[in-house]
Design an enzyme around this catalytic site. Structure first.
Site, mmCIF file in Angstrom:
data_model
loop_
_atom_site.group_PDB
_atom_site.id
_atom_site.type_symbol
_atom_site.label_atom_id
_atom_site.label_comp_id
_atom_site.label_asym_id
_atom_site.label_seq_id
_atom_site.Cartn_x
_atom_site.Cartn_y
_atom_site.Cartn_z
ATOM 1 N N ARG A 66 24.065 -96.086 -80.114
ATOM 2 C CA ARG A 66 23.259 -96.660 -81.516
ATOM 3 C C ARG A 66 23.239 -98.160 -81.029
ATOM 4 O O ARG A 66 22.393 -99.037 -81.297
ATOM 5 C CB ARG A 66 23.930 -96.483 -82.701
ATOM 6 C CG ARG A 66 24.016 -95.047 -83.024
ATOM 7 C CD ARG A 66 24.830 -94.605 -84.115
ATOM 8 N NE ARG A 66 24.412 -95.117 -85.518
ATOM 9 C CZ ARG A 66 23.791 -94.783 -86.415
ATOM 10 N NH1 ARG A 66 23.270 -93.666 -86.453
ATOM 11 N NH2 ARG A 66 23.608 -95.737 -87.628
ATOM 12 N N PHE A 81 19.828 -95.254 -80.079
ATOM 13 C CA PHE A 81 19.737 -93.973 -80.091
ATOM 14 C C PHE A 81 19.842 -93.615 -81.562
ATOM 15 O O PHE A 81 21.029 -94.047 -82.116
ATOM 16 C CB PHE A 81 20.502 -93.021 -79.109
ATOM 17 C CG PHE A 81 20.205 -93.132 -77.761
ATOM 18 C CD1 PHE A 81 19.211 -92.312 -77.323
ATOM 19 C CD2 PHE A 81 20.771 -94.042 -76.780
ATOM 20 C CE1 PHE A 81 18.927 -92.130 -76.119
ATOM 21 C CE2 PHE A 81 20.256 -93.908 -75.487
ATOM 22 C CZ PHE A 81 19.326 -92.892 -75.158
ATOM 23 N N PRO A 82 19.186 -92.526 -82.164
ATOM 24 C CA PRO A 82 19.312 -92.084 -83.564
ATOM 25 C C PRO A 82 20.353 -90.959 -83.433
ATOM 26 O O PRO A 82 20.206 -89.836 -83.882
ATOM 27 C CB PRO A 82 18.022 -91.680 -83.658
ATOM 28 C CG PRO A 82 17.446 -91.067 -82.513
ATOM 29 C CD PRO A 82 18.124 -91.968 -81.386
ATOM 30 N N LYS A 83 21.856 -91.411 -83.260
ATOM 31 C CA LYS A 83 22.973 -90.387 -83.130
ATOM 32 C C LYS A 83 23.708 -90.251 -84.562
ATOM 33 O O LYS A 83 23.962 -91.146 -85.238
ATOM 34 C CB LYS A 83 23.775 -90.869 -82.080
ATOM 35 C CG LYS A 83 22.909 -90.774 -80.345
ATOM 36 C CD LYS A 83 23.961 -91.231 -79.574
ATOM 37 C CE LYS A 83 23.270 -91.087 -77.976
ATOM 38 N NZ LYS A 83 24.261 -90.912 -76.817
ATOM 39 N N LYS A 84 24.029 -89.104 -84.831
ATOM 40 C CA LYS A 84 24.960 -88.576 -85.593
ATOM 41 C C LYS A 84 25.918 -87.612 -85.204
ATOM 42 O O LYS A 84 25.772 -86.913 -84.159
ATOM 43 C CB LYS A 84 24.142 -87.722 -86.805
ATOM 44 C CG LYS A 84 23.295 -88.764 -87.659
ATOM 45 C CD LYS A 84 22.719 -87.955 -89.033
ATOM 46 C CE LYS A 84 22.040 -88.818 -89.769
ATOM 47 N NZ LYS A 84 21.541 -88.059 -91.164
#
Length: 247
Positions: free
Chosen positions: A111, A116-119
């Site tokens: 992120r 990056f669209p990380k969860k």
């Protein structure tokens, strides 16, 4: 007391005295991809891709599971999410729409560095007898189940490499202390120094389930187009800003 010159010279991640991830380069050994390509609803696809990226007339999504057992600085983890074929000023590439993974440093580094669209979630990629299986759980709730026949047919290196070497795009957002956007950029990055170790295809299937905070099912499966399984070594290159939304 830490002087300002020391802070400027050494600051790259938080916490300052014990960064959550190391500096790169980030090399991945035996990185394994399981990708189900499917056709989705064109209006749903257009609603999640940011301009100036453009989607093709054929509304395609690549749902990916990635096993990373040996990653410099990041360790051993698994990732899952959706990637969308796009073009940027005529250049073909892929927009990373969503990523869910089970390890703190690559979430934070992904992120903060690239956007990056990380969860945090619980993806798994395993071989169950003759089937390659990918699952994604968000908390206790199943979000995705994908299957593919294990190594039914070989894929040649020249068929697979264009997708590995193509540019990837990210929407990087970093908030200001007042909650507004301080950084809002379109970032491009490449995977480099790729060692191809094998690739296969086979019959594939995927199911997506609705979740309020992991909305992968908002890009519904209309038609499964195929499955791909890839094994490689590669370096995740750092990014470049190609569009600044706040400029």
């Amino acid at each position: 007391m830490i002087d300002e010159a020391t802070i400027k010279a050494n600051a790259y991640a938080m916490p300052f005295t014990s960064p959550a991830f190391p500096k790169g380069p980030y090399r991945f050994t035996n990185r394994e991809f399981f990708i189900v390509t499917y056709r989705t609803d064109p209006e749903a696809l257009a609603a999640v891709v940011p301009a100036p990226l453009e989607v093709s007339d054929d509304p395609i999504v690549k749902y990916e599971f990635i096993r990373m057992p040996d990653s410099n600085g990041f360790g051993d983890y698994t990732e899952s999410g959706q990637v969308i074929p796009v073009t940027y000023k005529g250049e073909k590439g892929a927009y990373v729409h969503s990523m869910y993974l089970d390890d703190g440093p690559p979430i934070l580094g992904g992120r903060e560095l690239w956007g990056f669209p990380k969860k945090y979630a619980h993806p798994k990629m395993t071989v169950a007898k003759e089937t390659l299986v990918g699952t994604l759980d968000f908390g206790p709730v199943r979000v995705c189940t994908a299957t593919m026949g294990y190594k039914h047919a070989d894929l040649a290196e020249d068929v697979v490499m264009p997708s590995l070497t193509a540019p990837n795009f990210l929407l990087k957002i970093v908030p200001h202390v007042d909650g507004t956007a301080r950084v809002c950029e379109l970032v491009r990055y490449h995977m480099t120094d790729i060692t191809f170790k094998g690739a296969w295809t086979g019959p594939a299937a995927i199911e997506l389930f609705h979740h309020a905070l992991a909305p992968v099912a908002k890009l519904p499966v209309v038609e499964v187009l195929g499955g791909t399984h890839i094994l490689s070594d590669l370096t995740l290159g750092l990014g470049e800003v190609v569009h600044d939304y706040l400029a």
